[in-house]
Motif scaffolding. Structure first.
Motif, mmCIF file in Angstrom:
data_model
loop_
_atom_site.group_PDB
_atom_site.id
_atom_site.type_symbol
_atom_site.label_atom_id
_atom_site.label_comp_id
_atom_site.label_asym_id
_atom_site.label_seq_id
_atom_site.Cartn_x
_atom_site.Cartn_y
_atom_site.Cartn_z
ATOM 1 N N ASN A 197 0.873 -1.171 0.000
ATOM 2 C CA ASN A 197 0.000 0.000 0.000
ATOM 3 C C ASN A 197 0.912 1.223 0.000
ATOM 4 O O ASN A 197 1.782 1.363 0.856
ATOM 5 C CB ASN A 197 -0.878 -0.042 1.259
ATOM 6 N N GLU A 198 0.717 2.101 -0.944
ATOM 7 C CA GLU A 198 1.677 3.197 -1.134
ATOM 8 C C GLU A 198 1.412 4.425 -0.277
ATOM 9 O O GLU A 198 2.160 5.404 -0.320
ATOM 10 C CB GLU A 198 1.669 3.644 -2.601
ATOM 11 N N ASN A 199 0.331 4.400 0.449
ATOM 12 C CA ASN A 199 -0.114 5.614 1.122
ATOM 13 C C ASN A 199 0.980 6.240 1.996
ATOM 14 O O ASN A 199 1.342 7.394 1.834
ATOM 15 C CB ASN A 199 -1.361 5.290 1.961
ATOM 16 N N ARG A 202 4.275 7.414 0.141
ATOM 17 C CA ARG A 202 4.144 8.680 -0.573
ATOM 18 C C ARG A 202 4.176 9.854 0.395
ATOM 19 O O ARG A 202 4.921 10.807 0.236
ATOM 20 C CB ARG A 202 2.842 8.691 -1.369
ATOM 21 N N GLU A 206 6.412 13.174 0.497
ATOM 22 C CA GLU A 206 5.791 14.405 0.014
ATOM 23 C C GLU A 206 5.518 15.395 1.153
ATOM 24 O O GLU A 206 5.792 16.581 1.045
ATOM 25 C CB GLU A 206 4.475 14.095 -0.707
ATOM 26 N N GLU A 217 8.321 8.913 -8.716
ATOM 27 C CA GLU A 217 7.263 7.913 -8.497
ATOM 28 C C GLU A 217 7.907 6.550 -8.213
ATOM 29 O O GLU A 217 7.408 5.768 -7.419
ATOM 30 C CB GLU A 217 6.363 7.815 -9.727
ATOM 31 N N ARG B 127 -0.223 12.390 -8.534
ATOM 32 C CA ARG B 127 -1.017 11.525 -7.671
ATOM 33 C C ARG B 127 -1.127 12.030 -6.238
ATOM 34 O O ARG B 127 -1.590 11.329 -5.368
ATOM 35 C CB ARG B 127 -0.458 10.106 -7.694
ATOM 36 N N ARG B 351 -6.143 3.512 -9.047
ATOM 37 C CA ARG B 351 -5.380 2.453 -9.701
ATOM 38 C C ARG B 351 -6.341 1.381 -10.229
ATOM 39 O O ARG B 351 -7.345 1.067 -9.602
ATOM 40 C CB ARG B 351 -4.423 1.842 -8.662
ATOM 41 N N ASP B 361 -5.443 2.324 -4.717
ATOM 42 C CA ASP B 361 -4.534 3.443 -4.472
ATOM 43 C C ASP B 361 -4.755 4.544 -5.514
ATOM 44 O O ASP B 361 -5.515 4.382 -6.455
ATOM 45 C CB ASP B 361 -3.092 2.943 -4.484
ATOM 46 N N HIS B 362 -4.046 5.629 -5.300
ATOM 47 C CA HIS B 362 -4.226 6.797 -6.179
ATOM 48 C C HIS B 362 -3.895 6.462 -7.628
ATOM 49 O O HIS B 362 -2.865 5.861 -7.897
ATOM 50 C CB HIS B 362 -3.302 7.938 -5.747
#
Lengths: 544, 431
Positions: A197-199, A202, A206, A217, B127, B351, B361-362
């Motif tokens: 899960n990239e939440n 990121r 950021e 990315e 994103r 996604r 996800d985004h």
């Protein structure tokens, strides 16, 4: 190193420091700080006499009690599962609902207690910078109770922020990556090898450390793989790294390759020179002004890096710098709602607010503790102000300064969020003495009146009664009778209290004219309250 | 007496400002307490002009489960748990169907009042929620603009300086309203949208209040080093104090009107208790009261479904459907249905493949609704391929600025080029 200001300073500069590095204070607080001289004053803020345990958190926030509560819940669910085996689906549904409702009610109650506890800590603390930084970290590593749902985890996170308030930024980032509330908020909890899960990956780059444009990315995809396998133990609220759920393959982040885990990625982030710049600029914006000049950022970032990301030396440099006291910096920051509320209470020599009211005011003004709108935290500065929130600020000031008698319940807004607040809530509910440790005390005030079963209706009633009985500040103390005879002196004295700067001539004249007009047979507290409300109902009062 | 117009002219534009004198401000000050009469406002567009209601679906609405490509194997393969089956959809074509949490919108599609644009996005998608929202709101993918697309519409096409030209029902001003001259207003509870004095002799206090909140000279401090501004309804280069003074004046000017309108106009149409429905109810009341507002902005949040998407997204879409149903019935009853077009947007889609937490996800590329009698219903744009992806995301097929251009020109009747700072190909969902 930023150019430094000399040690002698004006009372206005002392007020500026107390306003920005804390939540302001009464005229006597400011005088006390001023007497120390600039350097000693800054050091007294950085090294407060009291530790982070100044106020004990409510009992349910201690790790032992938390583990106990969690296990109790698990046992309860097991029991429920057993019981529902022999039930009809309808009955089972109902039993489940009952258990859920009980839990939700308790969470709601704790959430309100926790919010009230923190608000009172800001109001009463003898370590104002620590509380101001706690608020900073809460906004920076934004986490919302709406998603986390368990107040105890929010309070543990709050404790983490307070202990590391002026501590090490890198260390805090490591801790936050494994912080239960943050993990639930940004879904790290469910991030597994194969399907990361990239939440979190990121946002850590950021929003927390580098800023947009300082990673690719690809860095995020790879970092997300490194952050897999961290799991929350639901039995005791601790976090462990489950190697089986961890992606143990090679990752390439910022051009370096290895079998990284989450800690490795955080270390890689802090090897980026950008991390120091990012945080230095953000702290400057929080304490001083928007858009710090690039040269100043470079200078602060150098300090920060050579201090190995310790925050205290950086803050010291900021608060002692000439630029921090520049004309365009002083009295030119738009107060955030929390600042507006706490500072107003302090200026009015109030050590509490009417029960439940501060929480409702937070909702109306757009900043509820433990409930930032999203992971970027709140929008600051001008974003706090629009026609709606400005009028609400004026009306909140009216209620606080005049008391319920003269502003009968009017400043209590009745929209939906308010209705919600009324249902369950009272942030100040346990607040009937000066110390924000009410959660620890048994009995006392509203808590006793409500007992354990704080139904929404009951709470609403108590909140309203408390608001109705609000009498406002002690105007005999704020504006002694003797002073009231001399309108100009009265206005100047109040102006020093509320603005800590000379008034613009046109406004000064208006306030004096108002005082003259108000002068009846005697200048009663009622008239003083009118004058004070008017002073607070101005664009100027929104600045600090 | 100085007015908002004088103030703006003096502080921001200098003596060279040339726009025509609006009656509105003077009138309002003169009649602060007793009118909502037909004021000579917004001479260009007039009070019977078209209205745009923008609904932000905040958090990144998953287009693939809003308008689901049930006939595409790749869809079911990418989303073993989340994909919608044909039977769970309102079939709109042989390829795709509408999430069946939106039965009323489905009926509007069939009646020809709902247009759905597929595959909406922009080049080099971002994103980040914040950056991408900002891109949509400023209509500027380079994201360097200090003004919003609606704020530029107010500046360019709505003469006069009535602050109610744009109303946002939220606690904070949307970036889309950022303007060089007139960023609109913001309110959440009309009943409290005024200065409450709570005293017997309130008249004196109110006069003083009014004075204190009406700047009577240009504010000094132009030299103060300030944020670029604009992102929050601020005017570029404005100092904090002059910003506050302007907002204070706007609040004063608009509060009497709004209070009266809100208390006067009630509808017997039932609205839900959701925040979105409440906001649309208020929009309905403002329209009934004849406010000269051109754009209403409301937000519907919670679409960031990284986790257990199914229940959450369906519930939110259901709330949208129900709120719009009430709103349109309300407008019909007041005879204003032909004056209003609704547009939804979301900062990005999600996604294609589902994640391990039953969420998504985004991503990029999503669908967008426009609704109203002024809309030619149907599907527009091209459904993006589910196999030809960019880093796991849909490739957009329609630039969102083309939709803005269509609405600006064909609905709000104003040239889009100065507002969008470029020419974008219009779509055919409006005549």
């Amino acid at each position: 190193m930023l150019p430094q200001a000399p040690d002698p300073w004006t009372i206005y500069e002392a007020a500026h420091l107390l306003n920005r590095a804390g939540f302001g204070g009464s005229p006597s607080d400011i005088k006390t700080l001023h007497a120390l001289g600039r350097t000693k004053a800054v050091d007294s803020l950085l090294k407060p006499a009291v530790g982070p345990d100044e106020f004990a958190m409510p009992e349910w926030c201690t790790p032992a009690k938390m583990a106990e509560d969690m296990q109790e819940r698990i046992a309860q669910f097991r029991k429920l599962r057993e019981e529902t085996k022999n039930m009809t689906p309808e009955e089972a549904e109902k039993a489940k609902k009952n258990v859920n409702q009980t839990e939700q009610r308790e969470n709601r109650q704790h959430g309100i207690e926790g919010q009230g506890w923190w608000f009172r800590s800001m109001l009463h603390t003898r370590a104002p910078l620590r509380e101001k930084m706690t608020l900073f970290w809460h906004d920076h590593f934004a986490t919302s109770i709406q998603k986390v749902k368990q107040p105890v985890l929010m309070m543990m996170q709050n404790d983490l922020f307070r202990r590391n308030a002026t501590g090490n930024f890198r260390q805090l980032t490591h801790e936050i990556a494994k912080n239960p509330a943050m993990m639930l908020y940004l879904d790290t909890q469910n991030s597994k090898s194969g399907k990361p899960n990239e939440n979190f990956a990121r946002e850590v780059m950021e929003l927390f450390t580098l800023g947009e444009g300082h990673y690719t990315e690809q860095d995020i995809h790879e970092a997300a793989r490194a952050f897999t396998g961290y799991q929350l133990n639901r039995q005791n609220g601790t976090v462990f790294h489950n190697r089986r759920q961890w992606d143990d393959g090679e990752k390439t982040v910022f051009g370096k390759t290895g079998k990284f885990d989450g800690d490795d990625v955080v270390n890689l982030i802090f090897e980026q020179p950008q991390a120091a710049k990012f945080m230095a600029a953000k702290l400057w914006e929080y304490f001083a002004a928007d858009n710090p000049p690039p040269a100043a950022v470079e200078s602060m970032a150098a300090t920060f890096r050579s201090a190995n990301y310790e925050v205290a030396p950086l803050l010291r440099e900021i608060f002692l710098s000439k630029q921090f006291y520049a004309e365009e910096v002083m009295r030119n920051q738009i107060k955030c709602p929390i600042q507006f509320l706490v500072q107003m209470l302090k200026q009015l020599d109030l050590n509490q607010a009417p029960q439940g009211y501060t929480m409702i005011a937070q909702q109306q003004l757009g900043q509820v503790l433990f409930n930032p709108p999203n992971v970027a935290g709140w929008d600051w500065g001008k974003a706090w102000i629009n026609t709606n929130t400005l009028l609400t600020r004026y009306n909140v000031a009216g209620f606080i300064t005049k008391g319920a008698e003269k502003a009968p319940g009017q400043a209590l807004p009745v929209d939906e969020s308010m209705a919600m607040a009324r249902k369950s809530d009272d942030s100040e509910m346990m607040d009937d003495d000066d110390k924000p440790n009410a959660g620890k005390r048994k009995g006392g005030g509203v808590q006793a009146a409500l007992g354990k079963k704080a139904t929404p209706e009951k709470v609403a009633m108590v909140t309203e009664v408390a608001a109705r009985n609000w009498r406002g500040p002690d105007y005999d103390r704020i504006a002694p009778r003797e002073l009231r005879k001399r309108h100009e002196d009265l206005v100047d004295s109040l102006a020093l209290r509320f603005f800590q700067a000379p008034l613009a001539d046109k406004n000064r004249k208006r306030f004096i004219a108002f005082a003259e007009e108000k002068e009846g047979v005697v200048f009663t507290n009622h008239e003083v309250a009118e004058l004070v409300h008017l002073m607070l109902s101005t664009p100027e009062y929104q600045l600090t | 007496m100085k007015t908002r117009r004088d103030f703006l002219r003096a502080t921001l534009l200098g003596a060279s400002a040339t726009w025509t004198v609006p009656m509105f401000v003077e009138n309002t000050f003169a009649q602060l307490h007793n009118d909502t009469k037909d004021l000579a406002v917004q001479p260009v567009t007039g009070k019977d002009g078209p209205i745009l209601v923008v609904i932000q679906l905040a958090g990144g609405n998953d287009g693939l489960n809003t308008l689901a490509p049930f006939a595409d194997d790749a869809y079911h393969k990418a989303r073993p748990r989340l994909a919608k089956k044909e039977k769970d959809l309102i079939r709109l074509s042989d390829y795709c169907g509408l999430n069946n949490s939106m039965p009323w919108l489905g009926s509007q599609f069939k009646e020809g009042d709902l247009a759905i644009v597929q595959g909406v996005g922009y080049p080099n998608p971002n994103r980040s929620h914040f950056v991408s929202t900002s891109i949509w709101e400023t209509a500027d993918p380079a994201n360097r603009s200090n003004t919003g697309w609606l704020g530029r519409y107010f500046d360019n096409a709505c003469s006069g300086s009535d602050p109610t030209v744009g109303i946002s029902f939220s606690k904070t001003q949307p970036e889309a309203f950022g303007a060089a001259r007139n960023p609109g207003i913001c309110l959440s509870t009309p009943e409290l949208y005024r200065w409450i004095n709570g005293n017997d002799d309130s008249k004196t206090a109110e006069e003083f209040f009014s004075d204190l909140n009406r700047p009577d000279a240009p504010v000094e401090g132009g030299s103060i080093a300030m944020a670029a501004g604009g992102k929050t309804g601020a005017i570029q280069g404005e100092s904090n104090l002059s910003f506050l003074e302007r907002v204070a004046l706007d609040a004063q000017v608009s509060s009497a009107k709004i209070l009266e309108i809100a208390s006067k106009h009630k509808t017997n149409v039932q609205y839900d208790g959701t925040p979105l429905a409440r906001s649309l109810n208020l929009v309905g009341r403002m329209i009934a009261g004849g406010l000269p507002t051109r754009v209403f902005y409301v937000s519907h949040g919670g679409f960031d479904t990284h986790n257990n998407q199914m229940g959450t997204q369906d519930r939110l879409l259901g709330q949208l459907d129900s709120a719009l149903k009430s709103f349109m019935a309300d407008l019909k009853q007041q005879g204003a249905a032909d004056r209003v077009v609704v547009m939804t947007f979301s900062e990005f889609g999600r996604r294609v493949g589902e994640n391990a937490s039953g969420g998504t996800d985004h991503g990029q590329g999503s669908c967008l609704f426009t609704l109203g009698q002024g809309v030619k219903g149907g599907l527009y744009g091209k459904y993006p391929s589910l196999t030809d992806l960019s880093q796991g995301d849909l490739k957009f097929t329609t630039d969102f600025r083309g939709i803005y251009a269509t609405i600006l020109e064909n609905w709000l009747k104003t040239p889009s080029k100065p507002i969008l700072k470029g020419a974008y190909e219009k779509l055919s969902f409006m005549g």
